[in-house]
Design a protein around this motif. Structure first.
Motif, PDB file in Angstrom:
ATOM      1  N   PHE B  59       0.812  -1.223   0.000  1.00 35.71           N
ATOM      2  CA  PHE B  59       0.000   0.000   0.000  1.00 35.71           C
ATOM      3  C   PHE B  59       0.842   1.269   0.000  1.00 35.71           C
ATOM      4  N   SER B  62       0.260   5.424   1.263  1.00 38.81           N
ATOM      5  CA  SER B  62      -1.186   5.642   1.336  1.00 38.81           C
ATOM      6  C   SER B  62      -1.839   4.764   2.403  1.00 38.81           C
ATOM      7  N   THR B  65      -3.129   7.032   4.883  1.00 41.18           N
ATOM      8  CA  THR B  65      -4.118   8.053   4.527  1.00 41.18           C
ATOM      9  C   THR B  65      -5.443   7.481   4.034  1.00 41.18           C
ATOM     10  N   THR B  66      -5.483   6.191   3.679  1.00 41.67           N
ATOM     11  CA  THR B  66      -6.762   5.628   3.228  1.00 41.67           C
ATOM     12  C   THR B  66      -7.542   5.127   4.421  1.00 41.67           C
ATOM     13  N   ASP B  67      -8.867   5.256   4.320  1.00 42.67           N
ATOM     14  CA  ASP B  67      -9.670   4.760   5.432  1.00 42.67           C
ATOM     15  C   ASP B  67     -10.439   3.490   5.073  1.00 42.67           C
ATOM     16  N   SER B  68     -10.121   2.911   3.902  1.00 37.10           N
ATOM     17  CA  SER B  68     -10.837   1.669   3.604  1.00 37.10           C
ATOM     18  C   SER B  68     -10.143   0.527   4.334  1.00 37.10           C
ATOM     19  N   TRP B  69     -10.952  -0.341   4.925  1.00 34.92           N
ATOM     20  CA  TRP B  69     -10.406  -1.478   5.675  1.00 34.92           C
ATOM     21  C   TRP B  69     -11.285  -2.655   5.329  1.00 34.92           C
ATOM     22  N   GLU B  75      -8.084  -4.809   1.052  1.00 34.65           N
ATOM     23  CA  GLU B  75      -7.662  -3.408   1.062  1.00 34.65           C
ATOM     24  C   GLU B  75      -7.560  -2.922   2.504  1.00 34.65           C
ATOM     25  N   GLY B  77      -6.226   0.349   5.120  1.00 39.90           N
ATOM     26  CA  GLY B  77      -5.697   1.689   5.364  1.00 39.90           C
ATOM     27  C   GLY B  77      -5.888   2.038   6.825  1.00 39.90           C
TER      28      GLY B  77
END
Lengths: 283, 322, 281
Positions: B59, B62, B65-69, B75, B77
């Motif tokens: 990853f 990012s 900084t990503t909030d997808s989990w 994926e 973040g």
């Protein structure tokens, strides 16, 4: 330049004094409330079977948490056995050998860092060095995780307590021609004995209520802790699992275990504080 | 932090020859034991970096900084966990700092000695209660109160703010922050109380002597005199709140979504670790969790190092006759 | 021995009185009274520290209180500004009238009292803040004032405290960085800044060196013109040098009070004479 109103100043003072009382009451109220709920909800679960029997399968009434109680005791004891001597000796180094040396400064700072490290990270660390390579959760790993938590606390207490021992005592021991190690172990440890014992007790009591470091090390088990190289039952992870379960009997047992742990930890804490206070008073 | 300046004699002068060897062994033994902490800290850092390598390779930056989990899609973040950790800690500190200092002032300056001992003892006991007990109490008792009274009240009166919108579920960010405040409170209170008790009586007398009220003497003199210790206490409390696991895990709701409302469920780094670590079946999932742990560890390290230098700097600034 | 006379009449005009220097005054009876103490008893918990103290402290003069340690000297003056009250077990009974108002009465406004009665302690007590803010502290408490007004007041107080020249270029530095003697003069300036009428000094030189002590003695000499000073000291030479009147305390009682010259040359009491001549204490 006008004089300030004394009435206003006094009013501000009174307002603060008045605001302090509810603030202080919050402290007491939270403690009382927690204790009350733990006792009220937990006391019913504490039957003789709770202490002696194995858990029943999900949804079945009865049984107990004898295995978890034993497992917690075992792992806490082992952790103390592992962490205390290292902590004591390390404390001796900090206090007796060059307390202001560079290495001691670094060690002291690192000890603070370790004390501030979240216990769950200790759990993950032990998981990656003692669980992953062996391919299984074990009581040993749990004990090591707890020992890592005990270590820095014992180090700091030891250093503080040895610092209270007057230098004259060290010097008179050395003046008799005793070697340093005998003076330290035979005289200084003896002089600081009460403080050291209570410090260790406090550290062990605190650690016995820890959950996070055991989640990924000792895990939990429905069986008696026959071998510590297997997942080992313990009270705190049991509370976590049972509390999150949908079974009311398990939730009741979680409260029972909560009561047991709270009472034991608080009892040791109160005892240790009394001893320390008494010691300080006499010192 | 205590700094001893007295150099102790490192070995008895004129030690008889055959005794110096055991002494040297003893010294090296103690030194080795004290190095254990350094080995452990280095080991933690190394293991976290090693195990989180896969996630960071996958990853990159990012991850932060990503909030997808999404374990199913693979994926991951950390943004929602970092956000939750900071917000819950923030709520806890906003409540705990003023409250602790006020209680400490009350214990030292206002309360009758007997009352002070009683409340002081209660505060110390509060500090000794294991965090899982706070979790149990928070989930089964406190969350119910939040749901039936506190959240509807806030929603009714402050509902215009996005912070207090949404259905009252009991659990969630605000509840977690409050429980953390209760947990941190005794630590800050106990240290602040000790610090205030160390203020030299003659300094207090001088403050009263020029005509201060109690609150003026405390605010302008005692708290200033003890500010280093108090700042240290606040840092300690902050650190505890950041890494606290069980109490938060019970009540935060474990959702990886960033929501502006404090009523909604969220997660912290520690709570995600506690909830998901044993379930992570995919290597990338596990590695992402290690990466989360590394983030928490680095926040801790940075934070404690800053705290250390700040406190020593204050010490140096105040250096004079103390 | 002059004690507890009820009324005093001025027999000389104040202008002439003010010109007199220490040692020249023979008699306190024609001076206005600043502090009138009657039957003051003091208890620390179960222990009685003062017994029936009665004394009239003359206004605009330096009065020294001497006596062996533990005789109640400090305890006595700590009643004047009721500073003893911050300790629960300390209790005072009797009357202490400052300008005719009994300070021990519950109706006394304690903040007003302490503004009027400054106190200097055995050890310098700089607050943990800058030199400027130390002196401004009391001013800000008691007055609403602009920055400029406060700065003027601070400068004036530091000048009167004989410290201005030494600190005027470093007002922003922490007060704790000053030497012990400077810190003590700073504390005097801090007390002066709130415009007290009476300044209590509790062995102000006991923690500082002889050179700094002589500076403070010079300072007390100048304060004499504008303030009533009560100086507790264990140093008899100091009492003789700076005070106009001297009270000798022994075991919580006032044995003798009179003009300093008389106390040191021709005391009425044998106990006073023994102490002065160094036979005990």
């Amino acid at each position: 330049m006008r004089p300030r109103s004394r009435t206003e100043r006094r009013a501000a003072d009174t307002a603060m004094r008045v605001a302090m009382v509810p603030a202080a009451l919050i402290g007491i109220a939270v403690l009382a409330w927690i204790l009350w709920e733990v006792i009220a909800r937990g006391i019913g679960a504490l039957t003789p079977a709770f202490f002696t029997e194995l858990p029943t399968p999900p949804g079945m009434e009865g049984g107990g948490l004898g295995n978890a109680i034993l497992g917690t005791l075992l792992m806490t004891f082992l952790a103390a056995l592992l962490g205390t001597p290292i902590g004591l000796l390390a404390g001796v180094f900090l206090c007796e050998f060059g307390p202001s040396s560079r290495i001691a400064t670094v060690v002291r700072f690192t000890t603070n860092l370790l004390m501030g490290t979240p216990s769950i990270i200790i759990g993950i660390f032990v998981y990656s060095v003692l669980v992953l390579p062996f391919g299984r959760f074990s009581g040993w790993a749990g004990a090591v995780a707890l020992a890592i938590l005990i270590l820095p606390v014992v180090m700091r207490t030891t250093e503080d307590m040895l610092n209270l021992v007057p230098d004259e005592l060290r010097e008179s021991g050395l003046a008799l021609g005793a070697p340093r190690w005998r003076v330290t172990l035979g005289i200084i440890f003896r002089a600081a004995r009460t403080g050291l014992v209570t410090g260790v007790l406090l550290a062990v009591a605190r650690v016995s209520g820890e959950t996070a470091p055991l989640l990924f090390t000792a895990l939990n088990s429905f069986y008696w802790p026959g071998s510590l190289s297997q997942p080992t039952a313990n009270m705190t992870v049991t509370i976590f699992n049972y509390a999150m379960s949908p079974y009311s009997d398990w939730q009741a047992k979680a409260w029972g275990a909560s009561l047991l742990i709270t009472v034991s930890v608080l009892a040791v804490t109160v005892l240790a504080r009394f001893v320390i206070r008494d010691k300080r008073k006499r010192a | 932090m205590r700094e001893s300046t007295v150099e102790r004699p490192s070995a008895s002068p004129g030690a008889v020859h055959d005794q110096s060897r055991p002494d040297a062994v003893f010294k090296w033994l103690t030194a080795a034991c004290s190095l254990v902490v350094i080995v452990i800290m280095a080991g933690i850092f190394f293991e976290l970096v090693r195990n989180s390598g896969m996630a960071f390779r996958e990853f990159g930056f990012s991850f932060l900084t990503t909030d997808s989990w999404n374990p199913i899609k693979g994926e991951f973040g950390a943004a929602s966990s970092i956000y939750g950790t900071l917000v819950s800690t923030g709520i806890a500190m906003i409540i705990a700092i003023p409250l602790s200092i006020i209680i400490a002032v009350y214990l030292v300056e206002v309360a009758q000695p007997r009352v002070s001992r009683f409340i002081g003892g209660a505060v110390e006991l509060l500090a000794a209660i294991p965090s899982i007990i706070y979790g149990m109490w928070g989930l089964f008792v406190f969350a119910a109160l939040m749901q039936t009274h506190v959240q509807p009240f806030l929603g009714k009166h402050l509902g215009a703010l996005p912070l207090f919108q949404g259905p009252p579920m009991g659990i969630g960010m605000l509840t977690a922050g409050l429980i953390l405040a209760f947990m941190v409170l005794p630590f800050i209170t106990a240290i602040t109380r000790d610090v205030l008790m160390m203020v030299p009586p003659v300094l207090k007398e001088s403050a009263y002597g020029v005509g201060s009220t109690m609150w003026e003497a405390v605010r302008f003199v005692s708290l200033k005199y003890g500010r280093r210790g108090i700042v240290g206490a606040v840092f300690l409390g902050f650190g505890r709140a950041l890494g606290e696991t069980m109490a938060v895990t019970f009540v935060i709701g474990n959702s990886h979504r960033i929501s502006p409302s404090l009523f909604s469920a969220g997660n912290t780094i520690a709570s995600s670790l506690a909830n998901e670590f044993n379930e992570a079946s995919e290597p990338i999932y596990l590695s992402s969790l290690f990466a989360l742990a590394l983030v928490l560890f680095c926040i801790m390290l940075a934070f404690q190092t800053i705290a250390h230098y700040w406190v020593t700097r204050m010490q140096r600034l105040e250096a004079g006759d103390r | 021995m002059i004690m507890a006379t009820e009324e005093r009449v001025l027999v000389k005009p104040p202008s002439e009185v003010a010109k007199q220097r220490p040692g020249e005054i023979e008699d306190a009876s024609w001076l206005p009274v600043k502090v009138k103490v009657r039957n003051l008893n003091f208890h620390y918990g179960g222990h009685q520290a003062l017994f029936d103290n009665s004394i009239d402290i003359p206004a605009s003069r330096v009065t020294a209180i001497i006596g062996p340690s533990g005789c109640g000297k400090s305890t006595h003056i700590r009643v004047y500004n009721r500073i003893f009250e911050i300790y629960r077990s300390h209790k005072a009974k009797g009357t202490v009238e400052i300008d005719g108002e009994n300070v021990l009465s519950p109706a006394t406004d304690i903040l007003k009292l302490r503004k009027k009665v400054g106190m200097i302690f055995q050890r310098p007590t700089p607050f943990p803040m800058s030199i400027f803010n130390n002196v401004a502290y009391g001013v800000k408490l008691h007055y609403r004032a602009s920055r400029g007004e406060i700065a003027d007041r601070v400068e004036d107080a530091l000048k009167r405290g004989a410290l201005w020249d030494e600190v005027k270029d470093k007002l922003g530095e922490p007060a704790t960085a000053l030497s012990g003697g400077q810190q003590q003069r700073l504390c005097i300036a801090r007390a002066i800044a709130v415009e007290p009428e009476l300044i209590l000094m509790d062995e102000p030189c006991s923690a500082i060196d002889p050179v700094a002590t002589s500076k403070i003695e010079d300072l007390i000499e100048t304060l004499r013109d504008n303030y009533t000073v009560v100086l507790v000291t264990h140093n008899m030479q100091q009492a003789a040098r700076v005070s106009d009147f001297t009270a000798f305390f022994y075991k919580g009682r006032i044995v003798e009070f009179g003009a300093t010259k008389k106390i040191f040359t021709n005391p009425d009491s044998g106990q006073t004479e023994d102490y002065i001549t160094g036979r005990f204490g």
